[in-house]
Motif scaffolding. Structure first.
Motif, PDB file in Angstrom:
ATOM      1  N   VAL A   1       0.858  -1.184   0.000  1.00 20.31           N
ATOM      2  CA  VAL A   1       0.000   0.000   0.000  1.00 20.31           C
ATOM      3  C   VAL A   1       0.890   1.229   0.000  1.00 20.31           C
ATOM      4  O   VAL A   1       2.050   1.175   0.419  1.00 20.31           O
ATOM      5  N   ARG A   2       0.355   2.339  -0.483  1.00 22.15           N
ATOM      6  CA  ARG A   2       1.147   3.564  -0.525  1.00 22.15           C
ATOM      7  C   ARG A   2       1.346   4.148   0.869  1.00 22.15           C
ATOM      8  O   ARG A   2       0.665   3.790   1.811  1.00 22.15           O
ATOM      9  N   GLU A   3       2.265   5.089   0.915  1.00 20.81           N
ATOM     10  CA  GLU A   3       2.649   5.731   2.160  1.00 20.81           C
ATOM     11  C   GLU A   3       1.471   6.460   2.827  1.00 20.81           C
ATOM     12  O   GLU A   3       0.684   7.106   2.162  1.00 20.81           O
ATOM     13  N   ASN A   4       1.362   6.393   4.152  1.00 20.98           N
ATOM     14  CA  ASN A   4       0.318   7.109   4.904  1.00 20.98           C
ATOM     15  C   ASN A   4      -1.052   7.029   4.241  1.00 20.98           C
ATOM     16  O   ASN A   4      -1.620   8.050   3.854  1.00 20.98           O
ATOM     17  N   PRO A   5      -1.605   5.842   4.119  1.00 23.15           N
ATOM     18  CA  PRO A   5      -2.869   5.733   3.394  1.00 23.15           C
ATOM     19  C   PRO A   5      -4.038   6.348   4.160  1.00 23.15           C
ATOM     20  O   PRO A   5      -4.097   6.289   5.387  1.00 23.15           O
ATOM     21  N   VAL A   6      -4.946   6.929   3.411  1.00 27.43           N
ATOM     22  CA  VAL A   6      -6.191   7.455   3.983  1.00 27.43           C
ATOM     23  C   VAL A   6      -7.289   7.189   2.949  1.00 27.43           C
ATOM     24  O   VAL A   6      -7.041   7.264   1.752  1.00 27.43           O
ATOM     25  N   VAL A   7      -8.471   6.793   3.435  1.00 29.60           N
ATOM     26  CA  VAL A   7      -9.594   6.560   2.523  1.00 29.60           C
ATOM     27  C   VAL A   7     -10.582   7.709   2.696  1.00 29.60           C
ATOM     28  O   VAL A   7     -10.936   8.069   3.819  1.00 29.60           O
ATOM     29  N   LEU A   8     -10.987   8.319   1.583  1.00 28.49           N
ATOM     30  CA  LEU A   8     -12.014   9.361   1.635  1.00 28.49           C
ATOM     31  C   LEU A   8     -13.332   8.737   1.206  1.00 28.49           C
ATOM     32  O   LEU A   8     -13.413   8.154   0.120  1.00 28.49           O
ATOM     33  N   THR A   9     -14.373   8.819   2.050  1.00 22.85           N
ATOM     34  CA  THR A   9     -15.679   8.288   1.641  1.00 22.85           C
ATOM     35  C   THR A   9     -16.727   9.395   1.694  1.00 22.85           C
ATOM     36  O   THR A   9     -16.663  10.302   2.527  1.00 22.85           O
ATOM     37  N   PHE A  10     -17.660   9.309   0.766  1.00 19.96           N
ATOM     38  CA  PHE A  10     -18.734  10.297   0.649  1.00 19.96           C
ATOM     39  C   PHE A  10     -20.050   9.547   0.591  1.00 19.96           C
ATOM     40  O   PHE A  10     -20.249   8.714  -0.292  1.00 19.96           O
ATOM     41  N   ASP A  11     -20.940   9.832   1.528  1.00 19.35           N
ATOM     42  CA  ASP A  11     -22.218   9.123   1.597  1.00 19.35           C
ATOM     43  C   ASP A  11     -23.330   9.905   0.886  1.00 19.35           C
ATOM     44  O   ASP A  11     -23.282  11.132   0.808  1.00 19.35           O
ATOM     45  N   ASP A  12     -24.321   9.177   0.447  1.00 18.06           N
ATOM     46  CA  ASP A  12     -25.619   9.708  -0.015  1.00 18.06           C
ATOM     47  C   ASP A  12     -25.643  10.204  -1.454  1.00 18.06           C
ATOM     48  O   ASP A  12     -26.716  10.443  -1.989  1.00 18.06           O
ATOM     49  N   GLY A  13     -24.491  10.384  -2.090  1.00 17.92           N
ATOM     50  CA  GLY A  13     -24.472  10.745  -3.508  1.00 17.92           C
ATOM     51  C   GLY A  13     -25.165  12.050  -3.859  1.00 17.92           C
ATOM     52  O   GLY A  13     -25.939  12.118  -4.821  1.00 17.92           O
TER      53      GLY A  13
END
Ligand SMILES: [Zn+2]
Length: 384
Positions: free
Chosen positions: A221-233
């Motif tokens: 995995v890449r360095e310092n991973p973070v996942v951005l999630t957006f709900d409801d569209g």
């Protein structure tokens, strides 16, 4: 002495193979995919390299076995040593598993083959040559993309990852009396500042798929991973979020409801397709965005399984992740998520996601309207 003998055997073997046409590329050139690990060691695929060098590569259920040039080399996963004709030698760099392939570093290849490796990096591409004491014997061309900054991996290290949760990225001045809904908004300018902060602090955005590949399939995995999630569209995902992500080469996961396709306030199917084509991950947030705990049987199945099918039909890609509406679930809901074939799901429980949390109940970090950059940073590092 043994090295010299081995080398002679390898060269003879290679000559035979080349002469007999058993090796496809007549000039000894091969394309392989390699990458740099977190210590800047170049990792190359064991099977590709050693097959080209004339060795037989196999897996006997317990160990990887290389046979060729009169010697037998074997090592078991997670061992810090390998055996050469029964004699143990320490790995300088431990092998890694990447996309189901065993990757080894060059010192291992050199030791086992008796050849010298030379790496020539020319801009974006690189050539890896193996020499005997006098001749260039093999030349491997490394795939271009794998030489870029993006592929500096840190393998098997990251157990805890922030999965950020956003709802609306919109100016709230046009709304009156938002009340408690205010926290579901983030100002577009603040949002851009948060993305810049991530970049400046060397965070890498990854998708849920990349996170799961890392956690459960052993992929780097890449360095310092973070996942951005957006709900409801909401439609501002397309207008306000997508351009900011694309501009910074970032990715995100959008949990959308097919039941909102006709709504003017929400993303149209065409917008979702375009976002997906731009590299964004699409996940399901059910069909109707109702509390799934109130449902059972065919109704629940439609919300969980039907939404997955609808989005897969739309994007042409597998929908692997689910976000529970209101973060609400019970045992029946969890069972349906598994039956429908999702790899994982996220809740609204506050906190960093951890590999041992349970892949169906991952926590997220909610970003709120009044978060300043210090609070944002504190939430990501787990300090707040
Ligand atoms: Zn929602």
């Amino acid at each position: 002495m043994r090295r010299k003998l081995l080398l002679a055997l390898l060269v003879m073997l290679a000559a035979c193979l080349l002469a007999s046409g058993a090796v496809h590329a007549h000039d000894g050139d091969y394309d392989i995919k390699g990458y740099y690990n977190s210590n800047n060691s170049l990792m190359v695929p064991l099977r590709d390299v050693f097959s080209a060098l004339g060795c037989r590569v196999s897996w006997n259920g317990e160990a990887v076995v290389l046979v060729g040039g009169g010697q037998r080399v074997e090592f078991a996963p997670r061992n810090h040593y390998y055996l050469v004709n029964g004699e143990a030698r320490d790995f300088e760099v431990l092998p890694q598993l990447f996309n189901g392939r065993v990757m080894v570093d060059l010192s291992f290849v050199e030791d086992v083959s008796g050849l010298q490796a030379a790496k020539n990096v020319d801009g974006e591409s690189a050539v890896l040559d193996f020499y005997s004491s006098t001749d260039r014997i093999y030349s491997f061309k490394l795939a271009d993309a794998n030489m870029s900054e993006l592929y500096r991996y840190d393998v098997g290290q990251v157990k805890e990852v922030p999965i950020l949760m956003y709802h609306q990225v919109e100016d709230i001045s046009k709304y009156v009396n938002l009340g408690e809904y205010r926290k579901l908004f983030v100002d577009p300018g603040e949002f851009a500042g948060q993305l810049d902060w991530l970049k400046e602090n060397n965070y890498s955005t990854i998708t849920m798929e990349e996170l799961f590949d890392h956690w459960f399939e052993g992929a780097p995995v890449r360095e310092n991973p973070v996942v951005l999630t957006f709900d409801d569209g909401y439609r501002n995902m397309y207008a306000k979020v997508l351009p900011e992500l694309v501009k910074r080469n970032m990715v995100a996961t959008f949990f959308v409801c097919p039941g909102s396709f006709e709504s003017e306030r929400h993303l149209s199917p065409e917008m979702i397709v375009e976002m997906h084509e731009q590299g964004m991950e699409i996940g399901s947030h059910s069909i109707s965005h109702r509390d799934l705990r109130d449902m059972s049987g065919a109704q629940l199945e439609e919300e969980v399984f039907g939404s997955k099918q609808a989005l897969e039909k739309l994007t042409g890609s597998e929908v692997q992740f689910f976000a529970y509406p209101f973060g609400a679930y019970n045992h029946e809901v969890l069972r349906m998520i598994v039956q429908a074939g999702y790899r994982g799901a996220v809740t609204v429980a506050e906190g960093l996601a951890h590999i041992n949390q349970g892949r169906l109940v991952l926590r997220r970090v909610m970003i709120e309207y009044d978060d300043c950059l210090e609070q944002f940073a504190g939430k990501i590092t787990g300090a707040l």
